[in-house]
Design an enzyme around this catalytic site. Structure first.
Site, short mmCIF file in Angstrom:
data_model
loop_
_atom_site.label_atom_id
_atom_site.label_comp_id
_atom_site.label_asym_id
_atom_site.label_seq_id
_atom_site.Cartn_x
_atom_site.Cartn_y
_atom_site.Cartn_z
N LYS A 111 0.33 -1.41 0.09
CA LYS A 111 0.30 -0.09 -0.45
C LYS A 111 0.76 1.35 0.44
O LYS A 111 0.18 2.48 -0.67
CB LYS A 111 -0.99 0.00 1.36
CG LYS A 111 -1.84 -1.67 0.75
CD LYS A 111 -3.26 -0.57 1.32
CE LYS A 111 -4.54 -2.09 1.05
NZ LYS A 111 -4.59 -2.77 2.29
N LYS A 194 -8.68 -15.87 -11.83
CA LYS A 194 -9.91 -15.35 -11.12
C LYS A 194 -10.44 -14.27 -11.47
O LYS A 194 -9.82 -13.31 -11.80
CB LYS A 194 -9.87 -16.09 -9.83
CG LYS A 194 -9.08 -15.14 -8.91
CD LYS A 194 -9.22 -15.39 -8.25
CE LYS A 194 -8.61 -14.75 -6.64
NZ LYS A 194 -8.34 -15.01 -5.11
N LYS A 197 -12.30 -8.14 -7.95
CA LYS A 197 -12.41 -6.51 -8.44
C LYS A 197 -11.71 -5.25 -9.10
O LYS A 197 -12.13 -5.10 -10.15
CB LYS A 197 -12.89 -6.00 -6.57
CG LYS A 197 -12.89 -4.63 -6.83
CD LYS A 197 -13.33 -4.33 -5.57
CE LYS A 197 -13.80 -3.13 -5.81
NZ LYS A 197 -13.15 -2.10 -4.85
#
Ligand code: TRP
Length: 330
Positions: A111, A194, A197
């Site tokens: 992050k 897969k 989002k």
């Protein structure tokens, strides 16, 4: 009965991958365990949502889980910020969480790299808050995906450290919940990998029929089989995997035969897939909208969850304060 805790980030909507993954697991767990499922709104503040977005996202995710079958009578379903005990335990645990170990966690480093303009202390102490979420209810099991394994490892570390520091055998050390290998992995529509989002390749429970048709018709395929019974390419295999999930066995067989005899038309396959996805998701979408419109019902669910969660959280905080030496004068 064993206690399970899991947090749900109120970001975005549920896609079919979530539905056949996390949600299905929750539905199974709520039958057999003492489950605490909560919406992790404190955690989501690291990204600075607007007040309107925050509330809307919490409501949306709550409605989607309820519409998918999470039962507030069977499990304790609550909102993280409704439990001030979690914030207190977060503070207490943070005293024994070390800067070095927090800085070294993969998710923090990632992050910090991705959003260098917002490396806030909440990101750094994210694993501490998560540990508080889990051990406040003395959970013995936590269902975690790959991305959360390290966070759970930190929880185990903090809980064990607390026990050693105060020479108590107080906190339960939680174990990762293992579902075995029989989980269906839902692929995305972009050929490989897969559904996710961030990949932008998903079909959401809240998508309307038009959006679903559009997405499915655009799914990646290949130029078609050239000899009978040939192996499928990954993009085509993925479409069949989705078909197996939402269509009848007859339909799957029909298209398999067409593929094997080289007569398949991917356009037909996609049309069928889109309609079967719509058939599958339409009732869920309807329930989501009904639940979202029913403020009284949502209020009742959240209040009940808060009360049940508070019972176990307040007991823990009382005992933790005593162990630490925070003793009442009056
Ligand atoms: N960190 C989890 C996620 O990103 C959400 C979460 C917060 C959680 N607290 C938790 C999960 C406690 C399990 C247990 O998905």
């Amino acid at each position: 009965m064993e206690t399970v805790v899991s947090g749900i980030r109120p970001t975005g909507n549920l896609h079919l991958g979530n539905y056949f993954g996390a949600v299905r697991n929750f539905l199974k767990m709520q039958e057999n365990y003492n489950c605490f499922f909560f919406i992790a709104d404190y955690h989501s503040l690291t990204t600075h949502p607007t007040p309107e977005d925050l509330h809307e996202n919490v409501k949306q995710v709550l409605a989607e889980y309820l519409a998918s079958g999470l039962d507030p009578e069977k499990s304790t379903l609550y909102i993280q910020s409704d439990l001030p005990e979690v914030a207190e335990l977060n503070l207490l645990l943070s005293m024994n969480a070390y800067l070095g170990e927090l800085e070294r966690t993969t998710s923090f480093k990632e992050k910090a790299r991705k959003q260098p303009e917002n490396v806030n202390a909440g990101l750094l102490t994210y694993p501490v808050l998560m540990a508080a979420d889990i051990i406040i209810h003395q959970a013995s099991k936590v269902p975690v995906g790959k991305d959360q394994e390290q966070n759970l490892e930190m929880t185990r570390k903090f809980a064990g450290r607390f026990n050693r520091m105060y020479k108590v055998n107080y906190f339960t050390i939680p174990q990762p919940f293992n579902f075995g290998d029989n989980l269906i992995k839902i692929p995305g529509l972009d050929g490989t990998g897969k559904m996710g989002k961030s990949e932008g390749n998903g079909i959401y429970l809240a998508d309307d029929p038009k959006a679903i048709r559009k997405k499915v018709m655009r799914a990646v395929t290949d130029s078609g089989p050239t000899e009978p019974n040939s192996e499928m390419s990954e993009p085509v295999r993925n479409l069949f995997t989705l078909l197996e999930v939402v269509s009848t066995p007859d339909t799957v067989e029909f298209f398999r035969d067409k593929y094997n005899s080289c007569e398949i038309r991917y356009g037909d396959l996609k049309k069928q897939l889109a309609e079967d996805i719509i058939k599958f998701t339409a009732p869920i979408r309807e329930r989501i909208n009904e639940i979202k419109a029913d403020e009284a019902y949502l209020g009742k669910v959240v209040k009940m969850g808060k009360e049940k969660a508070h019972e176990s959280a307040s007991k823990t905080i009382k005992e933790v304060r005593e162990i630490i030496g925070i003793k009442p004068f009056f």
